[in-house]
Design an enzyme around this catalytic site. Structure first.
Site, PDB file in Angstrom:
ATOM      1  N   LYS A 151       0.875  -1.174   0.000  1.00 53.40           N
ATOM      2  CA  LYS A 151       0.000   0.000   0.000  1.00 53.40           C
ATOM      3  C   LYS A 151       0.904   1.213   0.000  1.00 53.40           C
ATOM      4  CE  LYS A 151      -2.381   1.621   3.654  1.00 53.40           C
ATOM      5  NZ  LYS A 151      -3.472   1.781   4.640  1.00 53.40           N
TER       6      LYS A 151
ATOM      7  N   ARG B 126     -10.517  -1.988   6.965  1.00 54.65           N
ATOM      8  CA  ARG B 126      -9.658  -2.988   7.606  1.00 54.65           C
ATOM      9  C   ARG B 126      -9.325  -2.593   9.035  1.00 54.65           C
ATOM     10  NH1 ARG B 126      -4.967  -0.155   9.186  1.00 54.65           N
ATOM     11  NH2 ARG B 126      -3.279  -0.206   7.645  1.00 54.65           N
TER      12      ARG B 126
ATOM     13  N   ASN C 140     -16.303  12.923  22.685  1.00 50.19           N
ATOM     14  CA  ASN C 140     -15.347  13.509  21.756  1.00 50.19           C
ATOM     15  C   ASN C 140     -14.956  14.885  22.278  1.00 50.19           C
ATOM     16  OD1 ASN C 140     -13.891  13.211  19.205  1.00 50.19           O
ATOM     17  ND2 ASN C 140     -15.029  15.025  18.578  1.00 50.19           N
TER      18      ASN C 140
ATOM     19  N   SER D  79      -6.695  11.309  17.190  1.00 47.95           N
ATOM     20  CA  SER D  79      -5.294  11.608  16.859  1.00 47.95           C
ATOM     21  C   SER D  79      -4.629  12.342  18.011  1.00 47.95           C
ATOM     22  CB  SER D  79      -5.208  12.388  15.557  1.00 47.95           C
ATOM     23  OG  SER D  79      -6.370  13.091  15.288  1.00 47.95           O
TER      24      SER D  79
ATOM     25  N   GLY E 290      -6.256   4.565  17.514  1.00 48.49           N
ATOM     26  CA  GLY E 290      -5.789   5.833  16.946  1.00 48.49           C
ATOM     27  C   GLY E 290      -4.281   6.005  16.935  1.00 48.49           C
ATOM     28  N   THR E 291      -3.597   5.344  17.861  1.00 48.22           N
ATOM     29  CA  THR E 291      -2.151   5.568  18.008  1.00 48.22           C
ATOM     30  C   THR E 291      -1.370   4.707  17.021  1.00 48.22           C
ATOM     31  OG1 THR E 291      -2.407   6.226  20.293  1.00 48.22           O
ATOM     32  CG2 THR E 291      -0.230   5.464  19.647  1.00 48.22           C
ATOM     33  N   ASP E 292      -0.873   5.370  15.965  1.00 49.18           N
ATOM     34  CA  ASP E 292      -0.137   4.666  14.911  1.00 49.18           C
ATOM     35  C   ASP E 292       1.141   5.412  14.558  1.00 49.18           C
ATOM     36  OD1 ASP E 292      -1.269   6.861  13.770  1.00 49.18           O
ATOM     37  OD2 ASP E 292      -2.286   5.814  12.138  1.00 49.18           O
TER      38      ASP E 292
ATOM     39  N   LYS F   5       2.009   9.684  19.646  1.00 52.36           N
ATOM     40  CA  LYS F   5       0.551   9.686  19.846  1.00 52.36           C
ATOM     41  C   LYS F   5       0.213   8.860  21.097  1.00 52.36           C
ATOM     42  CE  LYS F   5      -1.434  10.215  15.200  1.00 52.36           C
ATOM     43  NZ  LYS F   5      -2.128   9.482  14.135  1.00 52.36           N
TER      44      LYS F   5
ATOM     45  N   GLY G  45      -4.054  -1.578  18.259  1.00 48.88           N
ATOM     46  CA  GLY G  45      -4.161  -1.739  16.805  1.00 48.88           C
ATOM     47  C   GLY G  45      -3.311  -0.712  16.076  1.00 48.88           C
TER      48      GLY G  45
END
Ligand code: NAD
Length: 321
Positions: A67, A110, A159, A199, A220-222, A226, A292
């Site tokens: 990707k 995904r 939120n 984020s 969210g933490t990628d 973060k 994730g």
């Protein structure tokens, strides 16, 4: 070579199809039949963009590819999505390009499938209340896939900008499931499963706000820096992840490890739960946390699935390269 444009994806593949593809690739990774190649991610010094590649090979379904894409922060002004990606699949027997597939919606699907698979295997069987933290673009996909697990009777949402919660409310109400906007204290006190999809660069959810038996899917933490939940909460939980190296470097576990609150070898590769090598949750009081981080093999799994669906339905556009 087959081309599947971005606009065709939603009509071809469902959340349920993505769930099956992502569940299967978790197991393939744990069996060491599938592996991710090192990720490339660069700031290109133009348009403030971050660009890179996620790639890998799954020997079990012969998914080989990458990707390519990243983040263009000024795209919104041009009427485009800030995250842009395209998946390239190659024939594992010949190396010829097999397909080019729009990757934006597939990434959302995904990522949602990954947290839903974690709920299937790690949430308590009597879970009824889902807590959602974050209400951006990705959040509705996470909510839809979680509700497909047919566990939840109520959704609680928080939120930082409460108005954005209306998009989650709309998803829940469409399924006749009550939705409430709540404080983080109430969300933690009542939710059996919590999905975080923000984020944020600082902890939102605190350890004292989460009750025993909760399953958290931190999605969210990628990226380095973060953070969505307190490091002590990660340390208190049994941590499962898609790929341990990423969990330590860019995932939610990075902070607990850097602060010396837990060791890397305490993190469980989630695919081992899917293929029965690890029992997953061991008690009703245990806090489980799925970190994730998002891996290329998940992208290849859903892109391969969409190509198969397009061929089966006779709608694949073919061309010579
Ligand atoms: P988005 O920009 O549409 O939404 C961001 C969300 O985070 C909003 O709800 C916003 O209010 C919230 N937020 C931003 N700053 C915050 C702060 N300081 N404190 C609390 N909340 C804050 O983004 P999105 O497309 O919904 O993606 C959300 C996150 O998920 C991003 O960080 C993205 O990189 C990540 N992501 C991860 C994967 C994965 O595989 N793990 C895949 C896709 C996206």
């Amino acid at each position: 070579m087959i081309i599947i444009p971005e606009r065709e994806i939603a009509g071809l593949i469902s959340a349920a199809d993505c769930f099956v593809a992502v569940e299967r690739v978790f197991a393939s990774m744990a069996r060491r039949s599938a592996y991710n190649f090192p990720v490339v991610r660069e700031s290109i010094g133009h348009a403030s963009a971050l660009y890179g590649f996620k790639s890998g090979f799954d020997r079990e379904n012969l998914s080989l590819g990458l990707k390519a894409g990243g983040f263009w922060p000024d795209n919104a002004e041009k009427g485009l999505t800030n995250h842009q990606s395209t998946v390239f699949l190659f024939d594992a027997d010949t190396g010829r390009c097999r397909a080019i597939v729009g990757g934006n919606m597939l990434t959302a699907l995904r990522t949602a499938a990954a947290s839903a698979v974690s709920i299937k295997y790690l949430a308590r069987a009597d879970a009824k209340v889902l807590g959602m933290i974050g209400a951006g673009h990705q959040s509705t996909f996470q909510l839809e896939a979680a509700l497909d697990q047919k566990l939840f009777e109520k959704v609680l949402g928080w939120n930082i900008e409460p108005n954005a919660l209306s998009r989650l409310e709309a998803v829940a109400l469409k399924r006749n499931i009550p939705f409430e906007r709540v404080s983080l204290d109430r969300l933690g006190a009542e939710a059996d499963v919590i999905i975080t999809i923000t984020s944020s660069f600082a902890p939102i959810l605190k350890t004292v706000q989460v009750r025993p038996g909760t399953h958290l899917a931190c999605m969210g933490t990628d990226t380095k820096g973060k953070q969505e939940v307190e490091a002590s909460l990660v340390a208190a939980a049994t941590v499962f992840t898609d790929e341990i190296g990423q969990s330590i470097a860019i995932g939610e576990a990075q902070h607990a490890i850097n602060e010396g609150l837990m060791e890397a070898d305490e993190i469980v590769e989630f695919g081992n739960v899917v293929c029965g090598n690890h029992r997953g949750r061991t008690s009703a009081d245990e806090i489980t946390l799925y970190d994730g981080t998002g891996v290329g093999l998940q992208d290849l799994a859903v892109a391969s699935a969409v190509v198969e669906l397009a061929i089966t339905r006779g709608v694949a556009t073919e061309m010579d390269l």
